[in-house]
Design an enzyme around this catalytic site. Structure first.
Site, PDB file in Angstrom:
ATOM      1  N   SER A  57       0.703  -1.169   0.035  1.00  0.00           N
ATOM      2  CA  SER A  57       0.137   0.042   0.112  1.00  0.00           C
ATOM      3  C   SER A  57       1.011   1.375   0.430  1.00  0.00           C
ATOM      4  CB  SER A  57      -1.099  -0.128   1.195  1.00  0.00           C
ATOM      5  OG  SER A  57      -2.199  -1.239   0.854  1.00  0.00           O
ATOM      6  N   HIS A 103       0.715   4.396   5.360  1.00  0.00           N
ATOM      7  CA  HIS A 103       0.314   4.968   3.459  1.00  0.00           C
ATOM      8  C   HIS A 103       0.883   6.564   3.096  1.00  0.00           C
ATOM      9  CE1 HIS A 103      -2.787   1.966   4.304  1.00  0.00           C
ATOM     10  NE2 HIS A 103      -1.827   1.608   3.904  1.00  0.00           N
TER      11      HIS A 103
END
Length: 286
Positions: free
Chosen positions: A206, A263
């Site tokens: 991610s 992230h």
């Protein structure tokens, strides 16, 4: 990237594939058919633009295949200690010299949904990067984004651990609360002195994918993306919503099982790549 329990992809988990390549360039019309060599920010770590890892299709499918291979290794491992030791990044891993986990964790998933969502986002947004900048640039952006996400996760864990120790030292509450805080501080400090930290390990693509998606969102902020293949939204709005989700999520003291700091670290790498392009365009270096 998620902590030990896997999570869904960052920015583009629900973006419609077909719309990812449409829309109006948000920076300059020149980007509509941009085919120049990769910007200097990412260097030339993976060789020439054409052939080998510089080839567009090979680069994209190579990344997807590498993620699939590591997932398969998780799936067939009866004893996952080797995988946890070498494909998850944490304070402990870096303290023990396993620096390779900053990159290998960006190829690591042990949940099929987590893998699938990340690879969907990687394919559609990564394809767009390849078409404009070449496979070498995609590979480098992915790897730098993955390392940036790992560094952000570990730094955030370190900061949270220090906050916990400070809170334990304050020793507020009744005698039982103070005793619990004393024992917790003792365990945490003794563990840290031996290179063992009570902070979560993380894995997942991610963060690396967020670098690619953030780069594309900033490059084409008004391109239309179909949310859940139904609702048309400008990419900048979708990116902003997911960014806000991670900013809010990182404040969750109870822990959500998602490496929100990772992230954000990946997205920051994408923003730096975009800033590099803007600077080079401004000075006419293309």
């Amino acid at each position: 990237m998620s902590s030990a329990s896997a999570s869904a992809s960052g920015f583009a988990a629900s973006a419609n594939a077909r719309s990812a390549r449409r829309g109006t360039p948000g920076v300059s019309g020149a980007f509509r058919a941009y085919r120049a060599p990769p910007p200097g920010f990412m260097g030339s770590a993976f060789g020439g633009r054409r052939g080998g890892f510089g080839d567009e299709n090979q680069a994209l499918w190579g990344l997807i295949a590498a993620n699939g291979a590591v997932y398969y290794a998780w799936a067939v491992s009866e004893d996952t200690r080797f995988m946890r030791k070498n494909f998850m990044v944490s304070e402990e891993a870096l303290a023990r010299g396993r620096y390779h986990t900053m990159l290998t964790s960006a190829f690591s998933h042990f949940d099929l949904t987590h893998l699938g969502m990340n690879m969907i986002a990687l394919y559609f947004f990564g394809k767009s990067v390849c078409e404009r900048f070449g496979g070498r640039y995609l590979l480098t952006l992915y790897c730098v984004g993955g390392v940036g996400a790992s560094v952000a996760h570990v730094l955030w864990c370190r900061q949270q651990r220090r906050r916990r120790v400070t809170r334990y030292k304050e020793g507020r509450g009744n005698i039982f609360d103070r005793m619990d805080a004393y024992v917790s501080r003792f365990i945490e400090e003794r563990g840290a002195s031996r290179g063992y930290y009570f902070t979560p390990a993380a894995l997942g693509a991610s963060g690396a994918v967020n670098a690619i998606v953030a780069f594309e969102v900033l490059l084409y902020p008004f391109r239309t993306i179909l949310l859940y293949a139904i609702l048309p939204v400008p990419s900048i709005l979708l990116g902003g919503l997911f960014l806000l989700r991670d900013i809010v999520g990182i404040q969750d003291s109870q822990g959500s099982g998602v490496a929100h700091a990772g992230h954000l670290g990946g997205a920051a790498v994408g923003a730096l790549a975009f800033a590099s392009i803007r600077t080079r365009l401004r000075w006419g270096r293309y």
